[in-house]
Design an enzyme around this catalytic site. Structure first.
Site, PDB file in Angstrom:
ATOM      1  N   SER A 203       0.835  -1.200   0.000  1.00 55.46           N
ATOM      2  CA  SER A 203       0.000   0.000   0.000  1.00 55.46           C
ATOM      3  C   SER A 203       0.867   1.247   0.000  1.00 55.46           C
ATOM      4  CB  SER A 203      -0.904   0.012   1.232  1.00 55.46           C
ATOM      5  OG  SER A 203      -0.155   0.455   2.347  1.00 55.46           O
ATOM      6  N   LYS A 204       0.200   2.347  -0.072  1.00 55.16           N
ATOM      7  CA  LYS A 204       0.816   3.664  -0.041  1.00 55.16           C
ATOM      8  C   LYS A 204       1.827   3.806   1.100  1.00 55.16           C
ATOM      9  CE  LYS A 204       1.438   7.551  -1.503  1.00 55.16           C
ATOM     10  NZ  LYS A 204       2.834   7.208  -1.626  1.00 55.16           N
TER      11      LYS A 204
END
Ligand code: GLU
Length: 438
Positions: free
Chosen positions: A207-208
């Site tokens: 994820s980010k």
């Protein structure tokens, strides 16, 4: 039968690499099979699916060369068709109405699961099944009258004649429901292929928080579309031999679903950067030079007295050391200015060392005698001097490199000296001798 695949993203304003990898596999598979690759924009969440979010999506696809066939289908235009199917399911007894939660806001339409175990053959994961007891009836039209994802997704896949649904394995659970819907609608089920996710170093979904995660971020960071495409294609698929740097055509030729791995694939930024360097080196020299020059101009490092010939020689010499166009500014400034910095550790280790400057002085005078300043001539002189004094050549090689470039590493020393040229090499050696003998 013509193979028809689709990419069916819900635009959010960002295009996650996991999603775009699904698009890449759909595209590769369709191209390999001589089929069609379609785009369906699942824009039913009107708050998130703004024009800007859709633009971001289309731009990411175009940048990566993910050309789609036929007009994109916007799911939001298909509501009447979705609701018509819901009506039909109601009339045939495959669905029923229910006042969900007793809100009095109207009836939701609920799909009646058939009460049997569901199974299918996944093209990547093999045979999968789920017991009837673990599957509940589910809403297909909300009480406010809007169709739910499952209904819209299946009705549109039927409408578009999709033969292969290739998507993330977060959808495996949905697929059991979708199969029941296909059967109730009386439509032929497509083949399904669920892709394992991309994970971080801890094995959790990438994820980010783990770093750049969106296509736009990689583009901003200076990655080439071909490199990101190649890297993501190999993140879960292999062509069956050790080859890693592949052209688009090679990937199209080699792509099959049976070579997609069923286990999760770990994102490896260093590998992606390496891949970028490989694709960078495949670009024509002139193109690399133009893009590097743009970076230098942007950063105010370009000077009009840098000749085109010299610039091309530098770019050629740097080869796959230029992993990003910006490396020309960050890593290679010393080619273009006399005012470069010396890496502190390199200077301490190589120049502030007993005997280092003495050797360099001797070497400088030998270099000065050379009529032609060529890599092979320079090497011969350096090795000759080392031999005469019974030194390891490294005693001369390392200090010269640091003196001339300020760096501990770089391209081949003798080629580098040739490109920089006699006059500047001698003056840089002189300058280092003065500066580091203090
Ligand atoms: N819009 C869904 C998603 O982005 C589509 C899934 C599918 O490919 O069927 O996850």
């Amino acid at each position: 039968m013509t193979i028809r695949t689709r990419f069916a993203p819900s635009p959010t304003g960002h295009v996650h690499i996991g999603n775009i990898r699904a698009a890449i596999y759909n595209w590769l598979f369709a191209r390999h099979e001589g089929g069609k690759f379609l785009l369906r924009v699942e824009d039913t969440d009107r708050e998130r699916s703004t024009d800007e979010a859709i633009h971001t999506l289309l731009e990411a696809m175009e940048w990566l060369g993910l050309s789609h066939d036929e007009e994109p289908l916007y799911q939001s235009t298909r509501q009447a068709a979705h609701l018509a199917v819901a009506e039909e399911l109601l009339s045939k007894g495959f669905a029923y109405k229910e006042d969900k939660g007793g809100t009095g806001r109207g009836d939701a339409v609920v799909f009646n699961m058939p009460g049997k175990d569901m199974s299918f053959h996944d093209e990547i994961k093999g045979d999968l099944s789920k017991a009837s007891a673990d599957m509940k009836d589910f809403v297909i039209v909300r009480s406010n009258g809007t169709p739910v994802f499952h209904l819209a997704n299946v009705v549109d896949d039927v409408h578009m004649g999709i033969t292969h649904v290739i998507r993330g394995d977060d959808h495996v659970e949905n697929t059991y429901r979708h199969l029941a819907l296909y059967q109730a609608i009386g439509a032929e089920t497509p083949k399904f292929a669920h892709l394992p996710m991309i994970t971080n170093a801890q094995g959790k979904p990438y994820s980010k928080r783990d770093g750049d995660a969106y296509v736009g971020e990689f583009r901003e960071a200076g990655f080439l579309p071909d490199a990101l495409f190649n890297y993501l294609a190999l993140l879960g698929w292999s062509p069956g031999d050790d080859r890693e740097v592949l052209s688009r055509n090679e990937m199209v030729e080699l792509f099959t679903l049976d070579r997609v791995q069923s286990s999760a694939a770990q994102m490896d930024r260093a590998k992606l950067e390496w891949m970028n360097g490989q694709h960078m080196a495949l670009l024509p020299l002139e193109e690399r030079a133009i893009r590097c020059r743009e970076v230098m101009e942007k950063r105010g490092l370009w000077r009009d007295d840098i000749s085109e010939e010299y610039f091309l020689k530098v770019i050629e010499l740097l080869g796959d050391r230029i992993k990003f166009f910006s490396d020309i500014a960050d890593e290679s400034a010393f080619f273009f200015t006399e005012d470069y910095e010396y890496e502190e550790k390199a200077a301490r280790k190589r120049l502030r060392k007993e005997g280092a400057l003495e050797g360099m002085r001797l070497l400088r005078d030998r270099f000065a005698e050379l009529e032609e300043f060529t890599a092979s001539g320079l090497e011969e002189v350096l090795r000759g001097l080392a031999e005469e004094n019974e030194w390891n050549p490294g005693v001369l090689i390392h200090p010269v490199r640091v003196a001339v470039s300020g760096k501990a590493g770089g391209p081949g020393l003798f080629e580098m000296l040739q490109v920089i040229g006699k006059e500047r090499v001698l003056s840089r050696m002189d300058k280092a001798v003065v500066r580091f003998s203090e």
